[in-house]
Design a protein around this motif. Structure first.
Motif, PDB file in Angstrom:
ATOM      1  N   UNK A   1      36.369  13.201  47.633  1.00  0.00           N
ATOM      2  CA  UNK A   1      37.470  12.418  48.197  1.00  0.00           C
ATOM      3  C   UNK A   1      37.046  11.070  48.772  1.00  0.00           C
ATOM      4  N   UNK A   2      35.811  10.936  49.209  1.00  0.00           N
ATOM      5  CA  UNK A   2      35.362   9.678  49.817  1.00  0.00           C
ATOM      6  C   UNK A   2      34.739   8.728  48.792  1.00  0.00           C
ATOM      7  N   UNK A   3      34.968   8.978  47.533  1.00  0.00           N
ATOM      8  CA  UNK A   3      34.361   8.210  46.457  1.00  0.00           C
ATOM      9  C   UNK A   3      34.891   6.777  46.394  1.00  0.00           C
ATOM     10  N   UNK A   4      33.996   5.838  46.130  1.00  0.00           N
ATOM     11  CA  UNK A   4      34.374   4.459  45.830  1.00  0.00           C
ATOM     12  C   UNK A   4      33.530   4.028  44.632  1.00  0.00           C
ATOM     13  N   UNK A   5      33.588   2.762  44.289  1.00  0.00           N
ATOM     14  CA  UNK A   5      32.808   2.323  43.138  1.00  0.00           C
ATOM     15  C   UNK A   5      32.106   1.007  43.429  1.00  0.00           C
ATOM     16  N   UNK A   6      31.036   0.770  42.679  1.00  0.00           N
ATOM     17  CA  UNK A   6      30.305  -0.490  42.780  1.00  0.00           C
ATOM     18  C   UNK A   6      30.989  -1.565  41.952  1.00  0.00           C
ATOM     19  N   UNK A   7      31.399  -1.204  40.723  1.00  0.00           N
ATOM     20  CA  UNK A   7      32.096  -2.157  39.866  1.00  0.00           C
ATOM     21  C   UNK A   7      32.764  -1.442  38.700  1.00  0.00           C
ATOM     22  N   UNK A   8      33.654  -2.180  38.057  1.00  0.00           N
ATOM     23  CA  UNK A   8      34.333  -1.732  36.842  1.00  0.00           C
ATOM     24  C   UNK A   8      34.024  -2.771  35.781  1.00  0.00           C
ATOM     25  N   UNK A   9      33.580  -2.307  34.601  1.00  0.00           N
ATOM     26  CA  UNK A   9      33.253  -3.261  33.550  1.00  0.00           C
ATOM     27  C   UNK A   9      34.015  -2.927  32.268  1.00  0.00           C
ATOM     28  N   UNK A  10      34.279  -3.951  31.482  1.00  0.00           N
ATOM     29  CA  UNK A  10      34.921  -3.775  30.188  1.00  0.00           C
ATOM     30  C   UNK A  10      33.948  -3.166  29.192  1.00  0.00           C
ATOM     31  N   UNK A  11      34.475  -2.333  28.317  1.00  0.00           N
ATOM     32  CA  UNK A  11      33.722  -1.796  27.189  1.00  0.00           C
ATOM     33  C   UNK A  11      34.489  -2.265  25.949  1.00  0.00           C
ATOM     34  N   UNK A  12      33.962  -3.299  25.320  1.00  0.00           N
ATOM     35  CA  UNK A  12      34.672  -3.894  24.188  1.00  0.00           C
ATOM     36  C   UNK A  12      36.057  -4.340  24.621  1.00  0.00           C
ATOM     37  N   UNK A  13      37.026  -4.188  23.737  1.00  0.00           N
ATOM     38  CA  UNK A  13      38.399  -4.542  24.079  1.00  0.00           C
ATOM     39  C   UNK A  13      39.307  -3.315  24.020  1.00  0.00           C
ATOM     40  N   UNK A  14      38.717  -2.150  24.363  1.00  0.00           N
ATOM     41  CA  UNK A  14      39.476  -0.909  24.268  1.00  0.00           C
ATOM     42  C   UNK A  14      39.291   0.029  25.456  1.00  0.00           C
ATOM     43  N   UNK A  15      38.379  -0.274  26.400  1.00  0.00           N
ATOM     44  CA  UNK A  15      38.081   0.688  27.464  1.00  0.00           C
ATOM     45  C   UNK A  15      37.414  -0.001  28.654  1.00  0.00           C
ATOM     46  N   UNK A  16      37.284   0.775  29.751  1.00  0.00           N
ATOM     47  CA  UNK A  16      36.497   0.349  30.909  1.00  0.00           C
ATOM     48  C   UNK A  16      35.519   1.459  31.258  1.00  0.00           C
ATOM     49  N   UNK A  17      34.485   1.085  31.991  1.00  0.00           N
ATOM     50  CA  UNK A  17      33.540   2.052  32.547  1.00  0.00           C
ATOM     51  C   UNK A  17      33.424   1.748  34.029  1.00  0.00           C
ATOM     52  N   UNK A  18      33.392   2.796  34.849  1.00  0.00           N
ATOM     53  CA  UNK A  18      33.359   2.653  36.301  1.00  0.00           C
ATOM     54  C   UNK A  18      32.019   3.139  36.827  1.00  0.00           C
ATOM     55  N   UNK A  19      31.334   2.308  37.590  1.00  0.00           N
ATOM     56  CA  UNK A  19      30.094   2.727  38.240  1.00  0.00           C
ATOM     57  C   UNK A  19      30.465   3.229  39.630  1.00  0.00           C
ATOM     58  N   UNK A  20      30.588   4.551  39.755  1.00  0.00           N
ATOM     59  CA  UNK A  20      30.966   5.180  41.018  1.00  0.00           C
ATOM     60  C   UNK A  20      29.777   5.174  41.983  1.00  0.00           C
ATOM     61  N   UNK A  21      30.062   5.279  43.284  1.00  0.00           N
ATOM     62  CA  UNK A  21      28.999   5.289  44.292  1.00  0.00           C
ATOM     63  C   UNK A  21      28.194   6.582  44.261  1.00  0.00           C
TER      64      UNK A  21
END
Length: 96
Positions: free
Chosen positions: A57-77
């Protein structure tokens, strides 16, 4: 499942707070996502095969990056950050 007449793409991604972000889609629809919900439903093979998952529940993320032009990837803490979240997956994900 929602059917779109035009290709799906992200117009903008906004950090709402430490635990939520929103996507405004090319058709004007705004979707709000809770990071812990997305990670809990991580689409990577390792997480899909796990029988027991715990929601952080206390999760946050460092950043969100694009993966091509169809998706994202989230770098969670913490926890898994391997999932590739396609635009179609996110558009149909009901988080908030």
């Amino acid at each position: 499942m929602e059917k779109l007449n035009s290709p799906l793409f992200i117009k903008s991604i906004i950090q709402e707070d430490n635990k939520h972000f929103s996507i405004t889609w090319n058709d004007g629809k705004k979707s709000v996502y809770h990071l812990a919900d997305l990670q809990y439903h991580c689409p990577c093979t390792k997480c899909r095969d796990r029988e027991i998952r715990e929601k952080e529940k206390s999760l946050s993320c460092h950043y969100i990056k694009n993966v091509g032009n169809y998706a994202i990837q989230i770098l969670f803490t913490k926890g898994c950050s391997r999932g590739i979240y396609t635009y179609a997956y996110l558009r149909n994900f009901d988080s908030c």
